[in-house]
Enzyme design. Structure first.
Site, PDB file in Angstrom:
ATOM      1  N   LYS A 118      -8.156  60.706  80.305  1.00 20.55           N
ATOM      2  CA  LYS A 118      -9.360  60.088  79.744  1.00 20.55           C
ATOM      3  C   LYS A 118      -8.918  59.206  78.577  1.00 20.55           C
ATOM      4  O   LYS A 118      -8.619  59.690  77.494  1.00 20.55           O
ATOM      5  CB  LYS A 118     -10.357  61.141  79.279  1.00 20.55           C
ATOM      6  CG  LYS A 118     -11.672  60.556  78.781  1.00 20.55           C
ATOM      7  CD  LYS A 118     -12.658  61.659  78.409  1.00 20.55           C
ATOM      8  CE  LYS A 118     -13.991  61.070  77.970  1.00 20.55           C
ATOM      9  NZ  LYS A 118     -13.854  60.281  76.719  1.00 20.55           N
ATOM     10  N   CYS A 439      22.726  61.672  45.384  1.00 21.39           N
ATOM     11  CA  CYS A 439      21.496  62.109  44.719  1.00 21.39           C
ATOM     12  C   CYS A 439      21.063  63.472  45.245  1.00 21.39           C
ATOM     13  O   CYS A 439      20.551  64.295  44.512  1.00 21.39           O
ATOM     14  CB  CYS A 439      20.393  61.076  44.926  1.00 21.39           C
ATOM     15  SG  CYS A 439      18.792  61.569  44.257  1.00 21.39           S
TER      16      CYS A 439
END
Length: 702
Positions: A118, A439
């Site tokens: 659908k 980092c």
């Protein structure tokens, strides 16, 4: 999971619910906007219907329950045959009850059902006269619709001329694919407009737009074919007698787009169990589809059954929509968090007012990058459309701009890295801390040591933190320089655990190049892509020498990704040199380098040969085969992860895949294989048990 209907307690609440539903429907179908998401609207309408069932004398004439859903209230183009909507079911029990009711109505069990996705778009009727497209009409109120022929040129899949000069009407759904929706929002925001909330709203608004300064494409999928006045009588008679599945084949033959070419083609099922199995299969594929679906349409396939069943005022009795749980809802954006990934990428994450979607409570959603936030014009306090399908991370589609109150605030972007305070590289859409991997060194090293990368047993997150805090490891190469004395000096590191860790690190030196490349965490690559690159180029030296054009010869690397991979490898050059000096393997077992690039001749043979070299260099029992592994493995394969199984497939000359299609050559089906095994059987694809597959690739195990 069936979402409960809205509770309506009295006549006043009923009247308000009708008003809310009518307003939301009108806003959506007339302008592509709505104050309610699809699931909330469905709940409201079911609540209205439940109240009306107990108070039949108090039904308001404007109630949505007696009207065809799907179009504007007004329309001045009459339909030659009423254009109905569908009733819904939400569970296997409701569907089974519907089939029993249909059987009673037609006097026998339905022998064949047509089962189709659908599609989540807008219904239209396309009229062809002697093979030429002459008119597009929306569903409207079912009896008449709006003329939108002006949009025909931007609807893909709906040809201006059919393959045969016939007079017919093709009915179907206009929608935007995911790619078309993204493009539409980019173009719309460039022209100063607010982004569309979702693809369905975008299609609805675009179909009716006449005076825009820009155009964006949409896609059509047919779901019906019927004669018109003027249709040749022989053809008209044929169309009236064809089963629905035959009509769709006829439409495709005329050149009209249908679902036949998608991952969820319409199929015919001969029992309720077969229908429900197909429902689950389509639901399982939902997250992978390039377009939205909100359910599955099931129809009695035979024309005779359809005629006998007939239709009500708003829906046919021979078809039903099996609705799937909602994958999008409207909620509020409360704040934005900025997180730093293992490669230094700074990623925004939306914090949401909790909302339940598809049985899960959603409180966070991805926002991709700062440029994406700017394009979508997102603001704190916005009502936003949040999308989630399957196991995909929830994402924000767009703000629901017409619900803004003026109290919304701009989202503040970070000026320095939120993790370490360093400067941010903003030269690309995805911002990155200038410290890069350093980092978030712990995350980067933990990833590199993981099972599907270098598989360093004993080097978990806690141990990585200990090594980093002690200053012993500042990058991946430092792992291979660790000494026994350094490790023994750490807390909770005895002789046995030290020797075991050093042995695991030594073993990691010999891992294939594909594992090393994956451990480096090159942006734009992952496990599968690292394997493809390594198997194509065979050595790290060849990979580092490749330019962007050469990299694009690897499957899955396009013109946008290739330059960033080249730049990333150049940045990692010193680290790679140190890894090589530490004795880390830089070759891919069994792979041979591609031949030198030859100058392309007039027929393009040189380029073609080079482009396929990486795929065909290695013979093996799986040469030329695409293999899908599903279910639990046994025997010699039992301890292999799915990634290791994929590596095994590729060592044996095959190509691994995660989904079954007509291109699949072999499915290795273990216990609990489920829908992938069923699909393989339906397509006639060769199946193998884990033991059979283990024998086939025995020479490549180890």
């Amino acid at each position: 999971m069936t979402t409960p209907a809205a509770q309506i307690m009295d006549a006043a609440a009923y009247a308000q619910a009708v008003e809310d539903a009518v307003r939301a429907s009108a806003a959506y179908y007339e302008g592509g906007t709505s104050s309610l998401d699809d699931d909330t609207y469905d709940r409201l309408v079911r609540g209205i219907a439940a109240w009306e069932a107990g108070h039949p004398d108090e039904v308001l004439p404007e109630s949505p329950t007696g009207k065809v859903a799907g179009g504007a209230v007004e329309g001045d183009v009459p339909h030659t045959v009423v254009m109905l909507s569908l009733d819904n079911v939400f569970s296997p029990e409701q569907f089974t009850a519907w089939t029993a009711s249909l059987a009673r109505r037609i006097g026998h069990d339905v022998a064949a059902f047509s089962v189709e996705p659908k599609l989540d778009g807008l219904a239209i009727a396309a009229r062809y006269t002697r093979g030429r497209l002459t008119r597009l009409v929306t569903r409207g109120d079912g009896t008449a619709g709006e003329d939108v022929t002006h949009a025909a040129a931007i609807v893909e899949g709906l040809p201006a001329e059919l393959a045969e000069p016939v007079t017919v009407e093709v009915r179907g759904e206009v929608l935007m694919t995911t790619a078309q929706f993204e493009h539409a929002n980019e173009v719309r925001t460039e022209h100063g407009g607010a982004p569309f909330a979702n693809p369905r709203n975008a299609a609805a608004g675009t179909l009716r737009a006449k005076d825009r300064a820009y155009t964006v494409p949409m896609t059509f999928f047919a779901y019906g074919l019927l004669p018109l006045p003027g249709t040749d009588s022989e053809l008209a008679g044929l169309l009236d007698e064809l089963a629905h599945s035959e009509l769709m084949a006829r439409a495709a033959g005329l050149g009209v787009n249908t679902t036949a070419g998608t991952a969820v083609p319409g199929l015919v099922a001969t029992s309720v169990d077969e229908v429900l199995a197909r429902v689950q299969e389509i639901a399982g594929l939902r997250a992978q589809l390039p377009f939205g679906i909100d359910g599955i349409v099931i129809k009695a396939d035979a024309a005779a059954d359809q005629r006998t069943a007939g239709a009500g005022t708003r829906a046919p009795r021979w078809a039903i929509a099996y609705k799937l749980p909602a994958v999008e809802k409207i909620t509020r954006l409360l704040e934005v968090e900025w997180n730093v990934g293992r490669t230094g990428i700074i990623a925004p994450r939306a914090v949401l007012e909790p909302v339940e979607i598809d049985g899960s409570t959603i409180t966070y959603a991805t926002l991709h990058n700062p440029a994406d936030i700017t394009r979508r014009d997102l603001r704190l306090g916005d009502h936003v459309m949040v999308h989630r399908a399957g196991d995909v991370i929830p994402r924000i589609e767009a703000p629901v701009a017409h619900l803004r109150t003026g109290a919304e605030q701009p989202i503040v972007f970070p000026s320095v890295c939120p993790r370490c305070g360093s400067a941010i590289d903003t030269s690309q859409e995805r911002w990155r801390c200038e410290q890069g991997r350093n980092c978030h060194l712990v995350a980067s090293l933990s990833y590199a040591a993981g099972r599907d990368q270098l598989d360093v047993e004993g080097l978990g997150g806690t141990r990585v933190v200990q090594l980093v805090d002690a200053g012993l490891v500042a990058d991946l190469a430092d792992l291979f320089a660790l000494t026994r004395d350094q490790l023994l000096a750490l807390d909770r590191m005895g002789e046995t655990s030290t020797d075991n860790l050093l042995a695991a690190i030594d073993t990691a030196r010999g891992k294939p190049l594909s594992r090393v490349l994956c451990a480096l965490g090159v942006r734009g690559t992952g496990r599968s892509m690292s394997r493809r690159i390594a198997r194509y180029f065979a050595t790290m030296d060849n990979i580092r020498a490749a330019d962007a054009t050469s990299l694009q010869r690897v499957e899955g690397i396009g013109p946008e990704k290739a330059p960033s991979i080249v730049a990333e490898l150049a940045e990692l050059g010193p680290l790679i040199d140190r890894l090589a000096a530490a004795g880390v393997n830089m070759t891919e077992p069994g792979a041979t380098p591609p031949p030198p690039v030859t100058e392309e001749g007039p027929d393009g043979e040189g380029a073609a040969a080079d482009a396929t070299a990486g795929e065909n260099r290695e013979a093996g029992p799986l040469a030329g085969m695409t293999v899908v592994v599903t279910g639990s493995m046994t025997g010699p394969l039992e301890k292999l992860s799915r990634n290791q199984m994929n590596e095994l497939v590729e060592r044996a000359g095959g190509r691994s895949s995660s989904s079954v299609s007509k291109k699949t050559s072999l499915v290795v089906a273990g216990a609990g294989a489920g829908s992938k095994r069923e699909k393989a059987e339906s397509l006639g694809i060769r199946l193998a048990t884990p033991d059979e597959f283990g024998e086939l690739v025995a020479d490549y195990l180890g």
